[in-house]
Design a protein around this motif. Structure first.
Motif, PDB file in Angstrom:
ATOM      1  N   UNK A  41      43.496 -16.425  18.212  1.00  0.00           N
ATOM      2  CA  UNK A  41      42.671 -15.258  18.536  1.00  0.00           C
ATOM      3  C   UNK A  41      42.982 -14.766  19.945  1.00  0.00           C
ATOM      4  N   UNK A  42      43.245 -15.699  20.860  1.00  0.00           N
ATOM      5  CA  UNK A  42      43.593 -15.277  22.219  1.00  0.00           C
ATOM      6  C   UNK A  42      44.954 -14.579  22.213  1.00  0.00           C
ATOM      7  N   UNK A  43      45.919 -15.101  21.439  1.00  0.00           N
ATOM      8  CA  UNK A  43      47.223 -14.440  21.328  1.00  0.00           C
ATOM      9  C   UNK A  43      47.062 -13.040  20.738  1.00  0.00           C
ATOM     10  N   UNK A  44      46.153 -12.891  19.771  1.00  0.00           N
ATOM     11  CA  UNK A  44      45.865 -11.562  19.210  1.00  0.00           C
ATOM     12  C   UNK A  44      45.340 -10.631  20.302  1.00  0.00           C
ATOM     13  N   UNK A  45      44.464 -11.157  21.147  1.00  0.00           N
ATOM     14  CA  UNK A  45      43.901 -10.357  22.240  1.00  0.00           C
ATOM     15  C   UNK A  45      45.003  -9.901  23.198  1.00  0.00           C
ATOM     16  N   UNK A  46      45.923 -10.814  23.532  1.00  0.00           N
ATOM     17  CA  UNK A  46      47.039 -10.468  24.417  1.00  0.00           C
ATOM     18  C   UNK A  46      47.859  -9.345  23.798  1.00  0.00           C
ATOM     19  N   UNK A  47      48.192  -9.486  22.508  1.00  0.00           N
ATOM     20  CA  UNK A  47      48.995  -8.472  21.823  1.00  0.00           C
ATOM     21  C   UNK A  47      48.297  -7.119  21.815  1.00  0.00           C
ATOM     22  N   UNK A  48      46.999  -7.135  21.599  1.00  0.00           N
ATOM     23  CA  UNK A  48      46.249  -5.878  21.567  1.00  0.00           C
ATOM     24  C   UNK A  48      46.170  -5.243  22.955  1.00  0.00           C
ATOM     25  N   UNK A  49      45.868  -6.042  23.967  1.00  0.00           N
ATOM     26  CA  UNK A  49      45.718  -5.487  25.317  1.00  0.00           C
ATOM     27  C   UNK A  49      47.022  -4.939  25.884  1.00  0.00           C
ATOM     28  N   UNK A 175      45.073 -12.430  32.148  1.00  0.00           N
ATOM     29  CA  UNK A 175      44.884 -13.115  30.872  1.00  0.00           C
ATOM     30  C   UNK A 175      45.144 -14.615  31.014  1.00  0.00           C
ATOM     31  N   UNK A 176      46.160 -14.990  31.775  1.00  0.00           N
ATOM     32  CA  UNK A 176      46.443 -16.408  32.000  1.00  0.00           C
ATOM     33  C   UNK A 176      45.263 -17.073  32.711  1.00  0.00           C
ATOM     34  N   UNK A 177      44.706 -16.397  33.707  1.00  0.00           N
ATOM     35  CA  UNK A 177      43.541 -16.942  34.420  1.00  0.00           C
ATOM     36  C   UNK A 177      42.337 -17.082  33.486  1.00  0.00           C
ATOM     37  N   UNK A 178      42.137 -16.083  32.657  1.00  0.00           N
ATOM     38  CA  UNK A 178      41.028 -16.144  31.694  1.00  0.00           C
ATOM     39  C   UNK A 178      41.195 -17.338  30.768  1.00  0.00           C
ATOM     40  N   UNK A 179      42.393 -17.528  30.242  1.00  0.00           N
ATOM     41  CA  UNK A 179      42.629 -18.626  29.309  1.00  0.00           C
ATOM     42  C   UNK A 179      42.481 -19.982  29.985  1.00  0.00           C
ATOM     43  N   UNK A 180      43.006 -20.137  31.182  1.00  0.00           N
ATOM     44  CA  UNK A 180      42.887 -21.430  31.860  1.00  0.00           C
ATOM     45  C   UNK A 180      41.416 -21.713  32.176  1.00  0.00           C
TER      46      UNK A 180
END
Length: 194
Positions: A41-49, A175-180
């Motif tokens: 789902x996070x990868x989907x968010x990255x692709x969308x953003x 996005x990397x900061x959000x995920x970490x």
């Protein structure tokens, strides 16, 4: 990992976190119960953003890369779309060799990497993903935990050249900061499932 150009091998920067990460990643997997639900789902968010056909949350150990999160144009979340081998993963072909792609460079450098057209960079143009998958542009940022260890990378890739610019770099770093942050909070609670 090495890249090839004109038959010569080009070295990748030294990955100083590899030994620590090699011990840490299995622990993260055990805390997640062997499941990395939520990373897709996070990868989907990255692709969308970022508006790209492919995005990954990529953890890297001493021998290979693991796409814990994967977005493909078909939405199947399997590495078979990328032409990567399952390598006994049980995760739909989410393991790939260290010499495929650019995330290992991000991890070793500990810095974001923006390649608007990978073919403009001899060091990166010969990477197998260019011919195997048709990757032409890459944008990635390291996943650095609060202890300063690089666990992997989050990235966005496209099959056409992309002018990422500062806005693209800022977005992938954010996005990397959000995920970490998600990973750190979940570890504190005994699980890294998102």
């Amino acid at each position: 990992m090495n890249g090839r150009i004109d038959g010569r091998l080009l070295p990748t920067p030294v990955d100083r976190d590899a030994p620590v990460r090699a011990h840490r990643l299995p622990t993260l997997g055990e805390r997640a119960g062997g499941s990395f639900a939520g990373f897709d789902a996070f990868a989907d968010k990255v692709a969308e953003m970022i508006d790209v056909p492919f995005s990954m949350v990529n953890f890297i150990d001493a021998n290979r890369q693991f796409f814990a999160g994967l977005h493909t144009p078909t939405g199947t979340h399997t590495g078979s779309y990328l032409g990567v081998a399952a390598a006994g993963s049980g995760r739909g072909g989410r393991y790939v060799a260290l010499d495929h792609g650019y995330c290992p460079h991000v991890v070793a450098r500990r810095k974001a990497l923006a390649l608007e057209d990978v073919c403009d960079y001899p060091r990166f143009a010969g990477n197998p993903v260019v011919d195997d998958i048709g990757i032409r542009s890459y944008l990635g940022a390291p996943l650095i935990d609060p202890a300063g260890i690089v666990l992997g990378a989050v990235c966005a890739v496209d099959t056409v050249p992309r002018p990422w610019g500062q806005a693209g770099l800022d977005t992938i770093k954010s996005l990397a900061q959000e995920l970490i942050g998600h990973i750190h909070r979940r570890e504190d609670n005994g699980s890294i499932a998102l």
